[in-house]
Write a protein that holds these residues in place. Structure first.
Motif, PDB file in Angstrom:
ATOM      1  N   LEU A 128       0.856  -1.183   0.000  1.00 24.27           N
ATOM      2  CA  LEU A 128       0.000   0.000   0.000  1.00 24.27           C
ATOM      3  C   LEU A 128       0.891   1.232   0.000  1.00 24.27           C
ATOM      4  N   LEU A 129       0.676   2.114  -0.936  1.00 20.49           N
ATOM      5  CA  LEU A 129       1.315   3.418  -0.869  1.00 20.49           C
ATOM      6  C   LEU A 129       0.529   4.215   0.164  1.00 20.49           C
ATOM      7  N   ILE A 130       1.184   4.494   1.298  1.00 15.42           N
ATOM      8  CA  ILE A 130       0.489   5.175   2.394  1.00 15.42           C
ATOM      9  C   ILE A 130       1.176   6.502   2.713  1.00 15.42           C
ATOM     10  N   ALA A 131       0.368   7.434   3.222  1.00 15.26           N
ATOM     11  CA  ALA A 131       0.842   8.781   3.541  1.00 15.26           C
ATOM     12  C   ALA A 131       0.694   9.038   5.027  1.00 15.26           C
ATOM     13  N   GLY A 132       1.652   9.755   5.592  1.00 19.96           N
ATOM     14  CA  GLY A 132       1.564  10.152   6.994  1.00 19.96           C
ATOM     15  C   GLY A 132       0.465  11.171   7.208  1.00 19.96           C
ATOM     16  N   PRO A 133       0.076  11.396   8.470  1.00 20.53           N
ATOM     17  CA  PRO A 133      -1.092  12.244   8.763  1.00 20.53           C
ATOM     18  C   PRO A 133      -0.941  13.705   8.351  1.00 20.53           C
ATOM     19  N   THR A 139      -2.950  11.711  -3.746  1.00 18.73           N
ATOM     20  CA  THR A 139      -3.161  10.909  -4.955  1.00 18.73           C
ATOM     21  C   THR A 139      -1.787  10.650  -5.558  1.00 18.73           C
ATOM     22  N   VAL A 140      -1.688   9.604  -6.372  1.00 20.89           N
ATOM     23  CA  VAL A 140      -0.402   9.307  -7.001  1.00 20.89           C
ATOM     24  C   VAL A 140       0.048  10.482  -7.863  1.00 20.89           C
ATOM     25  N   VAL A 219      -2.992   6.556   9.184  1.00 21.54           N
ATOM     26  CA  VAL A 219      -2.316   6.831   7.905  1.00 21.54           C
ATOM     27  C   VAL A 219      -3.360   6.739   6.805  1.00 21.54           C
ATOM     28  N   THR A 220      -3.032   7.283   5.633  1.00 25.59           N
ATOM     29  CA  THR A 220      -3.971   7.291   4.510  1.00 25.59           C
ATOM     30  C   THR A 220      -3.459   6.380   3.399  1.00 25.59           C
ATOM     31  N   ALA A 221      -4.323   5.502   2.915  1.00 24.41           N
ATOM     32  CA  ALA A 221      -3.974   4.638   1.794  1.00 24.41           C
ATOM     33  C   ALA A 221      -4.213   5.384   0.491  1.00 24.41           C
ATOM     34  N   VAL A 222      -3.157   5.528  -0.300  1.00 26.19           N
ATOM     35  CA  VAL A 222      -3.234   6.258  -1.570  1.00 26.19           C
ATOM     36  C   VAL A 222      -3.462   5.308  -2.739  1.00 26.19           C
ATOM     37  N   ALA A 223      -2.765   4.168  -2.721  1.00 25.93           N
ATOM     38  CA  ALA A 223      -2.861   3.222  -3.832  1.00 25.93           C
ATOM     39  C   ALA A 223      -2.372   1.863  -3.383  1.00 25.93           C
ATOM     40  N   GLN A 224      -2.789   0.818  -4.105  1.00 25.04           N
ATOM     41  CA  GLN A 224      -2.242  -0.507  -3.872  1.00 25.04           C
ATOM     42  C   GLN A 224      -1.511  -0.972  -5.131  1.00 25.04           C
ATOM     43  N   THR A 225      -0.567  -1.912  -4.939  1.00 19.69           N
ATOM     44  CA  THR A 225       0.419  -2.150  -5.991  1.00 19.69           C
ATOM     45  C   THR A 225       0.267  -3.476  -6.717  1.00 19.69           C
ATOM     46  N   ARG A 226      -0.865  -4.144  -6.592  1.00 21.94           N
ATOM     47  CA  ARG A 226      -1.133  -5.302  -7.423  1.00 21.94           C
ATOM     48  C   ARG A 226      -2.045  -4.864  -8.560  1.00 21.94           C
ATOM     49  N   LEU A 227      -2.115  -5.650  -9.621  1.00 21.00           N
ATOM     50  CA  LEU A 227      -2.903  -5.236 -10.783  1.00 21.00           C
ATOM     51  C   LEU A 227      -4.402  -5.253 -10.499  1.00 21.00           C
ATOM     52  N   LYS A 228      -4.810  -6.065  -9.532  1.00 18.96           N
ATOM     53  CA  LYS A 228      -6.221  -6.089  -9.128  1.00 18.96           C
ATOM     54  C   LYS A 228      -6.336  -5.608  -7.687  1.00 18.96           C
ATOM     55  N   ARG A 229      -7.496  -5.070  -7.349  1.00 14.91           N
ATOM     56  CA  ARG A 229      -7.711  -4.621  -5.976  1.00 14.91           C
ATOM     57  C   ARG A 229      -7.866  -5.812  -5.035  1.00 14.91           C
ATOM     58  N   PRO A 237      -7.714   2.447  -4.982  1.00 11.81           N
ATOM     59  CA  PRO A 237      -7.362   2.168  -6.380  1.00 11.81           C
ATOM     60  C   PRO A 237      -5.940   1.633  -6.512  1.00 11.81           C
ATOM     61  N   THR A 238      -5.684   0.899  -7.571  1.00 11.00           N
ATOM     62  CA  THR A 238      -4.348   0.375  -7.829  1.00 11.00           C
ATOM     63  C   THR A 238      -3.483   1.466  -8.464  1.00 11.00           C
ATOM     64  N   MET A 239      -2.172   1.211  -8.455  1.00 11.14           N
ATOM     65  CA  MET A 239      -1.262   2.117  -9.161  1.00 11.14           C
ATOM     66  C   MET A 239      -1.609   2.145 -10.646  1.00 11.14           C
ATOM     67  N   GLN A 240      -1.970   0.983 -11.185  1.00 10.76           N
ATOM     68  CA  GLN A 240      -2.328   0.917 -12.606  1.00 10.76           C
ATOM     69  C   GLN A 240      -3.533   1.794 -12.909  1.00 10.76           C
ATOM     70  N   GLU A 241      -4.519   1.790 -12.030  1.00  8.93           N
ATOM     71  CA  GLU A 241      -5.706   2.621 -12.228  1.00  8.93           C
ATOM     72  C   GLU A 241      -5.368   4.106 -12.167  1.00  8.93           C
ATOM     73  N   GLN A 242      -4.251   4.449 -11.527  1.00  9.78           N
ATOM     74  CA  GLN A 242      -3.848   5.855 -11.401  1.00  9.78           C
ATOM     75  C   GLN A 242      -2.728   6.221 -12.382  1.00  9.78           C
ATOM     76  N   GLY A 243      -2.646   5.456 -13.481  1.00  7.04           N
ATOM     77  CA  GLY A 243      -1.771   5.850 -14.569  1.00  7.04           C
ATOM     78  C   GLY A 243      -0.453   5.115 -14.682  1.00  7.04           C
ATOM     79  N   PHE A 244      -0.192   4.151 -13.786  1.00  3.02           N
ATOM     80  CA  PHE A 244       1.073   3.416 -13.823  1.00  3.02           C
ATOM     81  C   PHE A 244       0.826   2.016 -14.392  1.00  3.02           C
ATOM     82  N   GLU A 245       0.807   1.933 -15.699  1.00  3.68           N
ATOM     83  CA  GLU A 245       0.465   0.702 -16.410  1.00  3.68           C
ATOM     84  C   GLU A 245       1.426  -0.437 -16.025  1.00  3.68           C
ATOM     85  N   GLY A 246       0.831  -1.581 -15.632  1.00  2.00           N
ATOM     86  CA  GLY A 246       1.621  -2.765 -15.332  1.00  2.00           C
ATOM     87  C   GLY A 246       2.367  -2.724 -14.017  1.00  2.00           C
TER      88      GLY A 246
END
Length: 325
Positions: A128-133, A139-140, A219-229, A237-246
């Motif tokens: 999980l791409l997470i952000a501090g408080p 967003t990515v 903490v805040t979850a920004v994105a997850q790093t597998r191709l599916k949620r 949302p996944t990194m792929q859904e936010q513009g990082f293909e594959g």
């Protein structure tokens, strides 16, 4: 006379062949240790304790989780590789020790193929791409913009140089074409403490370790790093859904034993851990942590490890990633 000698030899061979099977039936006759290469509070530790608790009941023997943090899990792997192959000491094998380190550390003191017996895959999780408080870029796209505006200054914590979090960050830097500050820790526990205390800004943390703090709002979850949620985080949302293909950077966990562990004992552990993973309350915890696709045969785990070594070897070469070891 010759016939009698042959019969005696055959009988001795049968007894010898039968010893491991009898040993497996009697095993475990004492406490079993599962060695974890990170401090308490991280994802590896959490999953190891879920499995250990159930095996304690199943085997009617204490199954103890022992933490040996250091070098992103490598020290624990080195230690277990030298232990007796009697089933008393197992390793919670991890992407760091069994896929990343072989590509990053040319002087590694163990061979994944020769010094370990793969037993069973426990689970595969996204990071999980997470952000501090205190962070406002949530967003990515905004984090990429922040990194571009402040090259080399936006901080990302990891569980250590050469860890899954570190390599996910390197993949992010390559695809986003930005620079960022890597801050290595000796495990997820201290990393998360500093993230929640705003000592660092972001992390590609394991979903297992990050989930409780995401659920509590620390903490805040920004994105997850597998191709599916993952089922445990359907709204992230996944990194792929936010513009990082594959973009596919997972963390995985599995049990392994020292290299000469008898097949009969490895098979028994495999069967019993598969039983544990199928328990409804365990499955509920795994879903919460985002740990999926666990279980299966020993061969499945062996092939999985081999494919991960190849995959991350390409990332290390393309990104020219190096660690001091």
């Amino acid at each position: 006379m010759q016939r009698r000698s042959l019969i005696q030899a055959a009988g001795a061979a049968a007894v010898t062949l039968g010893v491991p099977r009898v040993f497996a039936q009697a095993w475990p006759s004492g406490p079993v240790r599962i060695v974890v290469g990170f401090p308490p509070g991280g994802g590896t530790d959490a999953l190891a304790r879920v499995v250990a608790q159930k095996l304690t009941t199943l085997w009617n023997q204490s199954v103890i989780v022992e933490n040996k943090g250091g070098v992103a899990g490598v020290l624990a792997a080195e230690y277990v590789s030298t232990q007796p192959s009697d089933g008393s000491t197992l390793l919670m094998a991890h992407i760091n020790s069994h896929a990343l380190a072989p590509n990053l550390q040319p002087r590694l003191r163990y061979s994944v193929e020769q010094d370990f017996v793969p037993i069973v895959l426990v689970g595969v999780t996204p990071n999980l791409l997470i952000a501090g408080p205190a962070q406002k870029a949530l967003t990515v796209k905004d984090i990429v913009a922040l990194c571009a505006a402040e090259p080399g200054k936006v901080s990302f914590g990891s569980a250590g140089a050469g860890s899954a979090q570190h390599l996910a960050l390197e993949m992010f830097k390559l695809q986003a074409k930005v620079d960022a500050l890597h801050v290595p820790y000796k495990g997820s526990g201290p990393l998360l403490a500093d993230l929640m205390g705003n000592q660092i800004q972001y992390s590609f943390e394991t979903m297992t370790a990050a989930t409780p703090h995401v659920k509590s709002g620390k903490v805040t979850a920004v994105a997850q790093t597998r191709l599916k949620r993952a089922k445990g985080h359907p709204s992230v949302p996944t990194m792929q859904e936010q513009g990082f293909e594959g973009f596919d950077a997972t963390t995985w966990y599995g049990l392994a034993g020292p290299g000469k562990l008898p097949a009969e004992i490895a098979d028994k552990i495999n069967r019993d851990v598969n039983t544990v993973l199928a328990m409804p309350d365990v499955q509920e915890k795994l879903d919460t942590y985002g740990a999926e696709d666990g279980g299966g045969s020993r061969e499945k785990f062996r092939q999985f490890i081999a494919s991960e070594i190849q995959k991350w070897g390409r990332v290390v070469r393309d990104g020219k990633v190096k660690v001091d070891a």
